[in-house]
Design a protein around this motif. Sequence first.
Motif, PDB file in Angstrom:
ATOM      1  N   GLY A 199       0.795  -1.220   0.000  1.00 34.05           N
ATOM      2  CA  GLY A 199       0.000   0.000   0.000  1.00 34.05           C
ATOM      3  C   GLY A 199       0.827   1.269   0.000  1.00 34.05           C
ATOM      4  O   GLY A 199       0.322   2.339   0.337  1.00 34.05           O
ATOM      5  N   ARG A 200       2.095   1.180  -0.396  1.00 36.17           N
ATOM      6  CA  ARG A 200       2.959   2.369  -0.450  1.00 36.17           C
ATOM      7  C   ARG A 200       2.923   2.927  -1.873  1.00 36.17           C
ATOM      8  O   ARG A 200       3.034   2.177  -2.854  1.00 36.17           O
ATOM      9  CB  ARG A 200       4.391   2.016  -0.077  1.00 36.17           C
ATOM     10  N   THR A 222      -5.569  12.199  -0.974  1.00 40.59           N
ATOM     11  CA  THR A 222      -5.161  10.843  -0.600  1.00 40.59           C
ATOM     12  C   THR A 222      -6.353  10.061  -0.054  1.00 40.59           C
ATOM     13  O   THR A 222      -6.486   8.854  -0.308  1.00 40.59           O
ATOM     14  CB  THR A 222      -4.019  10.902   0.422  1.00 40.59           C
ATOM     15  N   ALA A 223      -7.241  10.745   0.665  1.00 40.58           N
ATOM     16  CA  ALA A 223      -8.480  10.097   1.105  1.00 40.58           C
ATOM     17  C   ALA A 223      -9.322   9.676  -0.099  1.00 40.58           C
ATOM     18  O   ALA A 223      -9.914   8.589  -0.112  1.00 40.58           O
ATOM     19  CB  ALA A 223      -9.275  11.048   1.992  1.00 40.58           C
ATOM     20  N   CYS A 224      -9.349  10.520  -1.126  1.00 45.33           N
ATOM     21  CA  CYS A 224     -10.074  10.176  -2.350  1.00 45.33           C
ATOM     22  C   CYS A 224      -9.474   8.930  -2.999  1.00 45.33           C
ATOM     23  O   CYS A 224     -10.202   8.049  -3.480  1.00 45.33           O
ATOM     24  CB  CYS A 224     -10.026  11.345  -3.332  1.00 45.33           C
ATOM     25  N   LEU A 225      -8.149   8.863  -3.018  1.00 44.36           N
ATOM     26  CA  LEU A 225      -7.493   7.689  -3.592  1.00 44.36           C
ATOM     27  C   LEU A 225      -7.842   6.433  -2.798  1.00 44.36           C
ATOM     28  O   LEU A 225      -8.123   5.380  -3.378  1.00 44.36           O
ATOM     29  CB  LEU A 225      -5.982   7.899  -3.620  1.00 44.36           C
ATOM     30  N   ALA A 226      -7.828   6.530  -1.479  1.00 44.34           N
ATOM     31  CA  ALA A 226      -8.170   5.372  -0.645  1.00 44.34           C
ATOM     32  C   ALA A 226      -9.588   4.898  -0.935  1.00 44.34           C
ATOM     33  O   ALA A 226      -9.850   3.696  -1.032  1.00 44.34           O
ATOM     34  CB  ALA A 226      -8.009   5.724   0.831  1.00 44.34           C
ATOM     35  N   GLY A 234     -10.484  -3.408   0.576  1.00 41.15           N
ATOM     36  CA  GLY A 234     -10.111  -2.487   1.638  1.00 41.15           C
ATOM     37  C   GLY A 234      -8.704  -1.979   1.393  1.00 41.15           C
ATOM     38  O   GLY A 234      -7.878  -2.682   0.807  1.00 41.15           O
ATOM     39  N   SER A 235      -8.416  -0.772   1.808  1.00 36.17           N
ATOM     40  CA  SER A 235      -7.088  -0.243   1.506  1.00 36.17           C
ATOM     41  C   SER A 235      -6.497   0.466   2.713  1.00 36.17           C
ATOM     42  O   SER A 235      -7.186   1.132   3.464  1.00 36.17           O
ATOM     43  CB  SER A 235      -7.148   0.730   0.317  1.00 36.17           C
ATOM     44  N   ALA A 236      -5.200   0.269   2.886  1.00 40.75           N
ATOM     45  CA  ALA A 236      -4.409   1.025   3.844  1.00 40.75           C
ATOM     46  C   ALA A 236      -3.247   1.591   3.051  1.00 40.75           C
ATOM     47  O   ALA A 236      -2.470   0.848   2.451  1.00 40.75           O
ATOM     48  CB  ALA A 236      -3.915   0.135   4.978  1.00 40.75           C
ATOM     49  N   LEU A 237      -3.144   2.897   3.013  1.00 41.11           N
ATOM     50  CA  LEU A 237      -2.175   3.564   2.153  1.00 41.11           C
ATOM     51  C   LEU A 237      -1.191   4.402   2.957  1.00 41.11           C
ATOM     52  O   LEU A 237      -1.548   4.985   3.985  1.00 41.11           O
ATOM     53  CB  LEU A 237      -2.888   4.511   1.182  1.00 41.11           C
ATOM     54  N   ALA A 238       0.026   4.481   2.445  1.00 40.73           N
ATOM     55  CA  ALA A 238       1.006   5.470   2.886  1.00 40.73           C
ATOM     56  C   ALA A 238       1.533   6.104   1.601  1.00 40.73           C
ATOM     57  O   ALA A 238       2.174   5.433   0.793  1.00 40.73           O
ATOM     58  CB  ALA A 238       2.138   4.828   3.679  1.00 40.73           C
ATOM     59  N   VAL A 239       1.220   7.370   1.389  1.00 47.92           N
ATOM     60  CA  VAL A 239       1.535   8.031   0.123  1.00 47.92           C
ATOM     61  C   VAL A 239       2.584   9.113   0.358  1.00 47.92           C
ATOM     62  O   VAL A 239       2.374  10.050   1.121  1.00 47.92           O
ATOM     63  CB  VAL A 239       0.271   8.637  -0.506  1.00 47.92           C
ATOM     64  N   ASP A 240       3.724   8.955  -0.320  1.00 47.35           N
ATOM     65  CA  ASP A 240       4.818   9.916  -0.217  1.00 47.35           C
ATOM     66  C   ASP A 240       4.595  11.068  -1.185  1.00 47.35           C
ATOM     67  O   ASP A 240       4.286  10.857  -2.363  1.00 47.35           O
ATOM     68  CB  ASP A 240       6.155   9.234  -0.530  1.00 47.35           C
ATOM     69  N   MET A 241       4.750  12.283  -0.686  1.00 49.43           N
ATOM     70  CA  MET A 241       4.592  13.481  -1.496  1.00 49.43           C
ATOM     71  C   MET A 241       5.716  14.461  -1.166  1.00 49.43           C
ATOM     72  O   MET A 241       6.490  14.243  -0.235  1.00 49.43           O
ATOM     73  CB  MET A 241       3.226  14.142  -1.244  1.00 49.43           C
ATOM     74  N   GLY A 242       5.802  15.535  -1.912  1.00 53.95           N
ATOM     75  CA  GLY A 242       6.716  16.627  -1.589  1.00 53.95           C
ATOM     76  C   GLY A 242       8.152  16.450  -2.012  1.00 53.95           C
ATOM     77  O   GLY A 242       8.940  17.388  -1.888  1.00 53.95           O
ATOM     78  N   ASP A 243       8.539  15.302  -2.532  1.00 53.67           N
ATOM     79  CA  ASP A 243       9.940  15.073  -2.874  1.00 53.67           C
ATOM     80  C   ASP A 243      10.422  15.998  -3.989  1.00 53.67           C
ATOM     81  O   ASP A 243      11.565  16.457  -3.971  1.00 53.67           O
ATOM     82  CB  ASP A 243      10.157  13.612  -3.256  1.00 53.67           C
ATOM     83  N   ALA A 244       9.558  16.285  -4.947  1.00 45.74           N
ATOM     84  CA  ALA A 244       9.937  17.172  -6.046  1.00 45.74           C
ATOM     85  C   ALA A 244      10.182  18.595  -5.560  1.00 45.74           C
ATOM     86  O   ALA A 244      10.829  19.391  -6.244  1.00 45.74           O
ATOM     87  CB  ALA A 244       8.853  17.173  -7.120  1.00 45.74           C
ATOM     88  N   PRO A 248      10.022  16.276   1.943  1.00 43.14           N
ATOM     89  CA  PRO A 248       9.439  14.931   2.008  1.00 43.14           C
ATOM     90  C   PRO A 248       8.273  14.855   2.981  1.00 43.14           C
ATOM     91  O   PRO A 248       8.374  15.283   4.131  1.00 43.14           O
ATOM     92  CB  PRO A 248      10.621  14.067   2.481  1.00 43.14           C
ATOM     93  N   SER A 249       7.169  14.326   2.493  1.00 43.99           N
ATOM     94  CA  SER A 249       5.941  14.238   3.283  1.00 43.99           C
ATOM     95  C   SER A 249       5.307  12.879   3.053  1.00 43.99           C
ATOM     96  O   SER A 249       5.522  12.258   2.011  1.00 43.99           O
ATOM     97  CB  SER A 249       4.955  15.341   2.874  1.00 43.99           C
ATOM     98  N   THR A 250       4.520  12.445   4.019  1.00 42.30           N
ATOM     99  CA  THR A 250       3.781  11.196   3.870  1.00 42.30           C
ATOM    100  C   THR A 250       2.389  11.368   4.461  1.00 42.30           C
ATOM    101  O   THR A 250       2.238  11.872   5.579  1.00 42.30           O
ATOM    102  CB  THR A 250       4.492  10.020   4.564  1.00 42.30           C
ATOM    103  N   VAL A 251       1.394  10.967   3.696  1.00 45.01           N
ATOM    104  CA  VAL A 251       0.001  10.994   4.135  1.00 45.01           C
ATOM    105  C   VAL A 251      -0.459   9.551   4.282  1.00 45.01           C
ATOM    106  O   VAL A 251      -0.187   8.715   3.418  1.00 45.01           O
ATOM    107  CB  VAL A 251      -0.899  11.717   3.122  1.00 45.01           C
ATOM    108  N   ILE A 252      -1.136   9.258   5.389  1.00 46.76           N
ATOM    109  CA  ILE A 252      -1.667   7.912   5.593  1.00 46.76           C
ATOM    110  C   ILE A 252      -3.190   7.943   5.458  1.00 46.76           C
ATOM    111  O   ILE A 252      -3.838   8.938   5.790  1.00 46.76           O
ATOM    112  CB  ILE A 252      -1.262   7.336   6.961  1.00 46.76           C
TER     113      ILE A 252
END
Length: 279
Positions: A199-200, A222-226, A234-244, A248-252
């Motif tokens: 789920g990454r 990210t909630a929309c994606l989930a 069912g989904s459990a996600l950890a989505v990395d953002m902000g690297d560009a 660095p950020s992560t939304v769960i």
Amino acid sequence: MTLAVTIVHACRRAGRGGSPTAVVDEASLTDAERRAVPVAAGTSHAVFLGTGSDGAVSLRFFTAAGELPACGHGTVAALAVLADRADTRAYETVLRSGDRTFLGRATRSAGCYEATFDPGPVELRSPTPTERAAVLSALGIRADAPCRVASVGRPRLLVQVPDRAALAELVPDLTRLREACERLGLLGCYVFSTPDGDGRAAARMFAPSIGVPEDIANANSTACLAAHLAEHRGSALAVDMGDALGQPSTVIATARTGRNGTLVRVGGTAGITGRLALG
């Protein structure tokens, strides 16, 4: 008038990065003065905290371009400030944004806060041919890329790319993207890599029509994606953002489909990183 501003980095990853957000107590301000707060604070967003007669904490969100009906990382930032003021390890409160009331939680851990909330029902639909063509062309993504329109307050286009490399290579035409989103009534475009078996995933959110060319972290998308993924499982996600952007950020997010529809919770780690006075 002097405004006391708390700066919170929301949705941090391993103690770094996160989206800097200005958190301010409600005051007698015009909308123009509210739009000026994130500019003066050096943040992309500001959230204003108030208290209703029923005790719920009201939230209003602003960028330099205007007010937003909802802001996920702004809600995470607000929960961190509220939990810090309560000076308790586990904090829970009722929040109100617009006409919606919902529950938010924050837990203190190692000098930061793990905050989650209910973003509300997510509406999903297939994009029209016009939406697909205009946005994907501006993004420089092939016309047959999988995509959905998703809304929690305002619609945005979710676009899937094969992997993180394809995501990192994106150089959208922001002028064309802004024109397309404004014409079509879209908040912006959330481009995500195919999640791995754990789920990454990674994502980039482009929203020039609200004054944010690229968002460091976007919890509501990210909630929309989930919710989109939960249509199949069912989904459990950890989505990395902000690297560009060097942040660095992560939304769960978690989502599961039950008798009453799809239930989503979203959030991230927040750290209070500064305080300043504007006036």
